[in-house]
Design an enzyme around this catalytic site. Structure first.
Site, mmCIF file in Angstrom:
data_model
loop_
_atom_site.group_PDB
_atom_site.id
_atom_site.type_symbol
_atom_site.label_atom_id
_atom_site.label_comp_id
_atom_site.label_asym_id
_atom_site.label_seq_id
_atom_site.Cartn_x
_atom_site.Cartn_y
_atom_site.Cartn_z
ATOM 1 N N SER A 1 0.827 -1.208 0.000
ATOM 2 C CA SER A 1 0.000 0.000 0.000
ATOM 3 C C SER A 1 0.869 1.271 0.000
ATOM 4 C CB SER A 1 -0.926 -0.073 1.224
ATOM 5 O OG SER A 1 -1.821 0.989 1.242
ATOM 6 N N ASP B 1 -9.013 -2.707 -5.912
ATOM 7 C CA ASP B 1 -8.847 -3.761 -4.901
ATOM 8 C C ASP B 1 -9.693 -3.482 -3.659
ATOM 9 O OD1 ASP B 1 -7.531 -1.789 -3.483
ATOM 10 O OD2 ASP B 1 -5.550 -2.738 -3.562
ATOM 11 N N HIS C 1 -7.396 -5.236 -1.051
ATOM 12 C CA HIS C 1 -6.202 -4.495 -0.633
ATOM 13 C C HIS C 1 -5.540 -5.150 0.585
ATOM 14 C CE1 HIS C 1 -3.883 -0.777 -0.823
ATOM 15 N NE2 HIS C 1 -3.979 -0.661 0.484
#
Ligand SMILES: *[C@@H]1O[C@H](CO)[C@@H](O)[C@H](O)[C@H]1NC(C)=O
Ligand SMILES: *[C@@H]1O[C@H](CO)[C@@H](O)[C@H](O)[C@H]1NC(C)=O
Ligand SMILES: *[C@@H]1O[C@H](CO)[C@@H](O)[C@H](O)[C@H]1NC(C)=O
Ligand SMILES: *[C@@H]1O[C@H](CO)[C@@H](O)[C@H](O)[C@H]1NC(C)=O
Ligand SMILES: *[C@@H]1O[C@H](CO)[C@@H](O)[C@H](O)[C@H]1NC(C)=O
Length: 397
Positions: free
Chosen positions: A184, A348, A380
């Site tokens: 991320s 995502d 994610h």
């Protein structure tokens, strides 16, 4: 005959051990909200009588607090950053010290809270331990103060510490080049490190590869929710509007706004009865939500990696797709109510596909390979726990 069996057993064992020794050590750079934070208080005032003004070190994030309205204001008041107009620097809130525990190990990124409810890299660490990896030896975490955008971490000494961690891990493991894994926000943070704090020679000898998992290289529309209406995950009271007074002080949030290189000028990202906002209207948006500092903050960070500079190391870009992801946020009442509707697009669940795929822009910019792989229906968060993703990483080590 017996001898032969024995020696071939030892032969196999030594092959096994030497293969083990050659596995690339792992260094993990976690994402937004993905490092534990500890705080210590010595404050003159507090926003609510429920809040302590003095304390020894305690876990500030993640502290799954009680659902009593008012307690959420304590967290907001302690976690927010203070900007000094004179020095042009950010500081902890007055009377608050904040530190990031566990650098080098993985304990504080496996679980973010003390009751082991907020799990993060735990499945990941268990998976690689079963392969023979050992925490602190060839399995290392590099948690950081995620309130900052990649540039702000320089002042905190993060990149020097990360450089040293990679160097130590390389030395500790028989001079084996390291695999840097960023999840991320950890993707662009790792990229910033590779660009600004790692020389080409050092990268060539120390870094085997950079693997990004759901790397948010071009931002995400969902970040607007945190800035306009607050961060749901910051409170158990449901009063997410209260938390926007914290998110609006974090440079990491404007850094993660959708990139003006990836969204077109006719795409409406936020809409309210009076007007629409596109990627070119951030200044107006900050003015309209009564957060004029947001414009300064955005201008400070918008160009940190906006030209999509290549890391100049072998890169594996792994990301999830086919999950409904915030594409447009619709307000019927603005800016002090929650949105009335969200339109979704591909991504995502947190980051939009075009941002996740922007690592592909490095293909023409560097001589080192850039390999992209998408994982359908992997969110994610699941990118650090999904069996198929972990198996792909295992193959690369
Ligand atoms: C803007 O930032 C200054 C510090 O630079 C602060 O004093 C002020 O309260 C901020 N304004 C808002 C609306 O948050
Ligand atoms: C926050 O507090 C810690 C602990 O005192 C300190 O090391 C750190 O530099 C502070 N961060 C900022 C941005 O002032
Ligand atoms: C990457 O390599 C190119 C040459 O291939 C060079 O122009 C560029 O400055 C390098 N960037 C970094 C961050 O090392
Ligand atoms: C916002 O954009 C939509 C098209 O996406 C348009 O129909 C609408 O009239 C615009 N609203 C305002 C207030 O400009
Ligand atoms: C996506 O994953 C969820 C579980 O995370 C599962 O319930 C669902 O059936 C999956 N959908 C598809 C299309 O594979």
């Amino acid at each position: 005959m017996k001898m032969k069996v024995k020696s071939s057993f030892f032969f196999l064992l030594s092959v096994f051990l030497s293969v083990q020794a050659l596995k690339s050590p792992i260094v993990i750079v976690p994402g937004l909200l993905g490092s534990q934070l500890e705080a210590k208080l010595d404050k003159d005032s507090s926003p609510n009588f429920l809040c302590s003004k003095k304390s020894d070190w305690f876990i500030l994030w993640v502290e799954l607090e009680s659902a009593i309205p008012g307690v959420d204001e304590c967290f907001v008041d302690n976690v927010k950053l203070r900007y000094d107009e004179n020095t042009k620097e950010y500081y902890n809130a007055s009377g608050v010290e904040v530190r990031v525990p566990g650098f080098g190990g993985t304990d504080t990124i496996e679980y973010l809270d003390k009751s082991y409810a907020a799990s993060y890299f735990n499945t990941f660490v268990k998976y690689f331990e079963r392969m023979g990896y050992k925490k602190g030896r060839d399995l290392n975490g590099a948690p950081y103060d995620w309130r900052f955008a990649p540039d702000g971490l320089s002042k905190l000494g993060y990149y020097d510490a990360l450089h040293q961690l990679i160097e130590d891990s390389y030395n500790r493991n028989g001079h084996t080049p390291v695999t840097l894994i960023g999840h991320s926000l950890g993707g662009p943070t790792s990229l910033y490190f590779l660009i600004n704090y790692a020389s080409p020679d050092w990268k060539a000898s120390r870094i085997k590869q950079f693997i990004s998992l759901s790397g948010a290289f071009g931002g995400s529309v969902k970040i607007f929710l945190g800035l306009i209406s607050g961060e749901k995950r910051f409170t158990s009271t449901g009063r997410s509007l209260v938390t926007r007074y914290a998110t609006r002080t974090f440079p990491s949030y404007p850094f993660l706004l959708p990139s003006y290189q990836l969204w077109k000028s006719d795409e409406v990202l936020v809409t309210q009865p009076k007007r629409n906002y596109t990627v070119h209207d951030y200044e107006d948006l900050f003015t309209d939500i009564k957060d004029p500092n947001g414009t300064r903050m955005y201008n400070e960070v918008r160009n940190l990696v906006s030209s999509f500079p290549p890391p100049n190391v072998t890169h594996y870009c792994f990301y999830g797709t086919d999950v409904q992801t915030v594409a447009q946020i619709i307000y019927d009442s603005f800016p002090d109510q929650l949105p009335s509707k969200i339109s979704h697009g591909n991504g995502d669940g947190t980051v939009n596909t075009r941002s996740l795929e922007s690592c592909g822009l490095w293909k023409d910019k560097q001589v080192f390979p850039v390999v992209m792989k998408s994982f359908s229906n992997v969110t994610h968060g699941e990118m650090v726990t999904d069996k198929n993703v972990l198996a792909e990483i295992e193959k690369l080590l």
